[in-house]
Design a protein around this motif. Structure first.
Motif, short mmCIF file in Angstrom:
data_model
loop_
_atom_site.label_atom_id
_atom_site.label_comp_id
_atom_site.label_asym_id
_atom_site.label_seq_id
_atom_site.Cartn_x
_atom_site.Cartn_y
_atom_site.Cartn_z
N TYR A 90 -5.86 -3.44 -2.85
CA TYR A 90 -6.34 -4.71 -2.29
C TYR A 90 -5.69 -5.89 -3.00
O TYR A 90 -5.19 -6.82 -2.35
N THR A 130 0.84 -1.20 0.00
CA THR A 130 0.00 0.00 0.00
C THR A 130 0.87 1.25 0.00
O THR A 130 0.64 2.19 -0.78
N THR A 155 -8.36 1.68 -4.89
CA THR A 155 -8.62 0.80 -3.76
C THR A 155 -8.53 -0.66 -4.18
O THR A 155 -7.95 -1.50 -3.47
#
Length: 234
Positions: free
Chosen positions: A219, A79, A215
């Protein structure tokens, strides 16, 4: 800071050369024109392939090939890496945009195009500042960058990202905005709206979709077991 330095050292190879070639093409096109070039094509249509190639250039080491499988075993935050490089990418796109608009202003003295506002002001033809011009199209740049990123994450290949980004760019251009309609990438194909609602809604939706795709990319990148697929021989 060391991560940023390492990231910048990785910006090399054919994609950097292609982007430099695009910039030189921009400068040549502008400098050799007797009359001001259409800013729609320069600011929107011609910028999009540069955005897609720049995205691949920034993420190619971690997400674009054999090394991605090794990188997934490192004790690093996927991330954090994605967001850090996205910030660097946006800075790069901003600098690239500033560089060619500076040449444009040096050649013609001012920029004129159809001006859109994020307020309740109808679009009008007139002089536009660099910030206004950039802000009109940055949601489109962000969407194409994140789509290219998602293509790389899902396929674990550079060309998966390029395929996703270039396909959308080509199909939307060939269809003259008919493919995405109200979600069109290009301001020139937005439906007429005296109160400017069409532009504002379109840009906000592009930003929302970009955040959703980002996002999803984060993920999927964090599913490390999907990256480490090579079995060691017995």
């Amino acid at each position: 800071m060391s991560d940023v330095v390492q990231d910048l050292k990785g910006l090399k190879g054919p994609f950097l050369l292609a982007i430099v070639g695009c910039y030189l093409g921009y400068v040549t096109l502008i400098a050799t024109s007797r009359y001001p070039r259409d800013l729609f094509f320069l600011n929107e249509m011609f910028m999009l392939p540069v955005v897609s190639m720049a995205t691949v250039m920034f993420y190619q080491r971690e997400l674009g090939g054999y090394f991605s499988e090794i990188y997934a075993t490192f004790p690093v935050s996927m991330t954090g890496m994605i967001l850090r490089k996205l910030g660097q990418l946006l800075v790069f796109i901003t600098v690239f945009h500033l560089a060619w608009t500076w040449v444009y202003l040096s050649s013609f003295g001012k920029m004129e195009t159809l001006v859109y506002s994020y307020h309740n002001q109808p679009p009008y033809w007139g002089e536009i500042s660099w910030l206004q011009l950039f802000s009109q199209s940055v949601p489109t740049y962000l969407l194409l960058a994140v789509l290219t990123l998602l293509g790389m994450v899902l396929t674990k290949k550079i060309y998966g990202g390029l395929g996703a980004g270039f396909s959308l760019w080509i199909l939307e251009g060939l269809s003259r905005g008919e493919m995405l309609q109200d979600l069109t990438l290009y301001t020139v194909y937005l439906p007429e709206s005296p109160d400017n609602t069409a532009f504002v809604v379109n840009r906000m939706l592009l930003i929302t979709i970009s955040l959703a795709l980002l996002t999803l990319s984060i993920y999927w990148a964090n599913q490390r077991h999907k990256w480490i697929i090579t079995d060691e021989p017995n």
